[in-house]
Motif scaffolding. Structure first.
Motif, PDB file in Angstrom:
ATOM      1  N   SER A   1       0.826  -1.201   0.000  1.00 34.32           N
ATOM      2  CA  SER A   1       0.000   0.000   0.000  1.00 34.32           C
ATOM      3  C   SER A   1       0.868   1.261   0.000  1.00 34.32           C
ATOM      4  O   SER A   1       0.589   2.225  -0.717  1.00 34.32           O
ATOM      5  N   ILE A   2       1.929   1.256   0.779  1.00 35.12           N
ATOM      6  CA  ILE A   2       2.838   2.404   0.843  1.00 35.12           C
ATOM      7  C   ILE A   2       3.514   2.614  -0.508  1.00 35.12           C
ATOM      8  O   ILE A   2       3.607   3.742  -1.001  1.00 35.12           O
ATOM      9  N   ARG A   3       3.988   1.532  -1.118  1.00 36.66           N
ATOM     10  CA  ARG A   3       4.637   1.643  -2.436  1.00 36.66           C
ATOM     11  C   ARG A   3       3.675   2.199  -3.484  1.00 36.66           C
ATOM     12  O   ARG A   3       4.036   3.055  -4.288  1.00 36.66           O
ATOM     13  N   THR A   4       2.459   1.710  -3.479  1.00 37.77           N
ATOM     14  CA  THR A   4       1.458   2.174  -4.436  1.00 37.77           C
ATOM     15  C   THR A   4       1.170   3.661  -4.240  1.00 37.77           C
ATOM     16  O   THR A   4       1.126   4.429  -5.197  1.00 37.77           O
ATOM     17  N   GLU A   5       1.004   4.053  -2.992  1.00 35.67           N
ATOM     18  CA  GLU A   5       0.730   5.454  -2.688  1.00 35.67           C
ATOM     19  C   GLU A   5       1.913   6.338  -3.099  1.00 35.67           C
ATOM     20  O   GLU A   5       1.734   7.417  -3.661  1.00 35.67           O
ATOM     21  N   LYS A   6       3.117   5.863  -2.845  1.00 34.57           N
ATOM     22  CA  LYS A   6       4.323   6.617  -3.214  1.00 34.57           C
ATOM     23  C   LYS A   6       4.416   6.767  -4.727  1.00 34.57           C
ATOM     24  O   LYS A   6       4.722   7.850  -5.243  1.00 34.57           O
ATOM     25  N   GLN A   7       4.151   5.684  -5.465  1.00 33.96           N
ATOM     26  CA  GLN A   7       4.197   5.742  -6.926  1.00 33.96           C
ATOM     27  C   GLN A   7       3.184   6.735  -7.478  1.00 33.96           C
ATOM     28  O   GLN A   7       3.478   7.500  -8.392  1.00 33.96           O
ATOM     29  N   LYS A   8       1.987   6.731  -6.929  1.00 34.48           N
ATOM     30  CA  LYS A   8       0.956   7.678  -7.371  1.00 34.48           C
ATOM     31  C   LYS A   8       1.397   9.112  -7.109  1.00 34.48           C
ATOM     32  O   LYS A   8       1.228   9.993  -7.950  1.00 34.48           O
ATOM     33  N   SER A   9       1.975   9.332  -5.938  1.00 31.13           N
ATOM     34  CA  SER A   9       2.434  10.668  -5.565  1.00 31.13           C
ATOM     35  C   SER A   9       3.556  11.129  -6.488  1.00 31.13           C
ATOM     36  O   SER A   9       3.568  12.278  -6.945  1.00 31.13           O
ATOM     37  N   LEU A  10       4.507  10.234  -6.772  1.00 31.42           N
ATOM     38  CA  LEU A  10       5.609  10.584  -7.673  1.00 31.42           C
ATOM     39  C   LEU A  10       5.107  10.850  -9.084  1.00 31.42           C
ATOM     40  O   LEU A  10       5.574  11.772  -9.750  1.00 31.42           O
ATOM     41  N   LYS A  11       4.158  10.056  -9.543  1.00 30.41           N
ATOM     42  CA  LYS A  11       3.622  10.258 -10.884  1.00 30.41           C
ATOM     43  C   LYS A  11       2.935  11.621 -10.981  1.00 30.41           C
ATOM     44  O   LYS A  11       3.113  12.343 -11.966  1.00 30.41           O
ATOM     45  N   THR A  12       2.188  11.984  -9.965  1.00 28.56           N
ATOM     46  CA  THR A  12       1.534  13.294  -9.945  1.00 28.56           C
ATOM     47  C   THR A  12       2.570  14.411  -9.996  1.00 28.56           C
ATOM     48  O   THR A  12       2.430  15.379 -10.750  1.00 28.56           O
ATOM     49  N   ALA A  13       3.632  14.270  -9.214  1.00 29.62           N
ATOM     50  CA  ALA A  13       4.693  15.281  -9.198  1.00 29.62           C
ATOM     51  C   ALA A  13       5.376  15.377 -10.556  1.00 29.62           C
ATOM     52  O   ALA A  13       5.630  16.474 -11.062  1.00 29.62           O
ATOM     53  N   VAL A  14       5.667  14.234 -11.166  1.00 31.01           N
ATOM     54  CA  VAL A  14       6.311  14.224 -12.481  1.00 31.01           C
ATOM     55  C   VAL A  14       5.411  14.880 -13.515  1.00 31.01           C
ATOM     56  O   VAL A  14       5.870  15.714 -14.310  1.00 31.01           O
ATOM     57  N   ASP A  15       4.143  14.533 -13.514  1.00 30.37           N
ATOM     58  CA  ASP A  15       3.212  15.116 -14.478  1.00 30.37           C
ATOM     59  C   ASP A  15       3.134  16.634 -14.319  1.00 30.37           C
ATOM     60  O   ASP A  15       3.119  17.378 -15.300  1.00 30.37           O
ATOM     61  N   THR A  16       3.097  17.085 -13.079  1.00 30.10           N
ATOM     62  CA  THR A  16       3.036  18.523 -12.812  1.00 30.10           C
ATOM     63  C   THR A  16       4.303  19.227 -13.266  1.00 30.10           C
ATOM     64  O   THR A  16       4.252  20.253 -13.952  1.00 30.10           O
ATOM     65  N   LEU A  17       5.449  18.661 -12.896  1.00 28.87           N
ATOM     66  CA  LEU A  17       6.718  19.288 -13.267  1.00 28.87           C
ATOM     67  C   LEU A  17       6.983  19.216 -14.761  1.00 28.87           C
ATOM     68  O   LEU A  17       7.603  20.114 -15.331  1.00 28.87           O
ATOM     69  N   TYR A  18       6.527  18.154 -15.401  1.00 28.25           N
ATOM     70  CA  TYR A  18       6.718  18.031 -16.846  1.00 28.25           C
ATOM     71  C   TYR A  18       6.110  19.229 -17.572  1.00 28.25           C
ATOM     72  O   TYR A  18       6.738  19.822 -18.452  1.00 28.25           O
ATOM     73  N   GLU A  19       4.911  19.585 -17.194  1.00 29.07           N
ATOM     74  CA  GLU A  19       4.259  20.735 -17.831  1.00 29.07           C
ATOM     75  C   GLU A  19       5.046  22.015 -17.571  1.00 29.07           C
ATOM     76  O   GLU A  19       5.196  22.849 -18.466  1.00 29.07           O
ATOM     77  N   ASP A  20       5.548  22.161 -16.344  1.00 35.77           N
ATOM     78  CA  ASP A  20       6.356  23.350 -16.027  1.00 35.77           C
ATOM     79  C   ASP A  20       7.599  23.415 -16.909  1.00 35.77           C
ATOM     80  O   ASP A  20       7.929  24.453 -17.468  1.00 35.77           O
ATOM     81  N   TYR A  21       8.323  22.318 -16.997  1.00 36.39           N
ATOM     82  CA  TYR A  21       9.559  22.287 -17.789  1.00 36.39           C
ATOM     83  C   TYR A  21       9.282  22.414 -19.286  1.00 36.39           C
ATOM     84  O   TYR A  21      10.067  22.988 -20.017  1.00 36.39           O
ATOM     85  N   LYS A  22       8.164  21.874 -19.725  1.00 39.23           N
ATOM     86  CA  LYS A  22       7.806  21.957 -21.140  1.00 39.23           C
ATOM     87  C   LYS A  22       7.486  23.397 -21.545  1.00 39.23           C
ATOM     88  O   LYS A  22       7.804  23.825 -22.652  1.00 39.23           O
TER      89      LYS A  22
END
Length: 74
Positions: free
Chosen positions: A28-49
């Motif tokens: 459960s912790i790993r899944t939650e961490k992966q979701k959180s990281l994916k959200t952060a990556v998606d957000t930052l990707y738009e910023d960097y793009k």
């Protein structure tokens, strides 16, 4: 349910069931961490793009790197 209540209940379980609880909790912790990281990556990707100032130093990626070291005297 409080953490203390959970721990008291865990103490009552046999070892195999405690291990099962730990395994599922870690999953459960790993899944939650992966979701959180994916959200952060998606957000930052738009910023960097969209903000070229954020990637200005990437132009230096292919430049040679020369490390300098301070000499220690003493």
């Amino acid at each position: 349910m409080t953490v203390e209540t959970i721990i008291r209940e865990l103490d009552k379980l046999p070892l195999t069931e405690k291990i099962l609880v730990i395994e599922r909790t870690l999953k459960s912790i790993r899944t939650e961490k992966q979701k959180s990281l994916k959200t952060a990556v998606d957000t930052l990707y738009e910023d960097y793009k969209n903000d070229k100032d954020l990637i200005a130093f990437t132009q230096l990626d292919n430049e040679p790197f020369y490390e300098t070291r301070a000499l220690m005297h003493g």
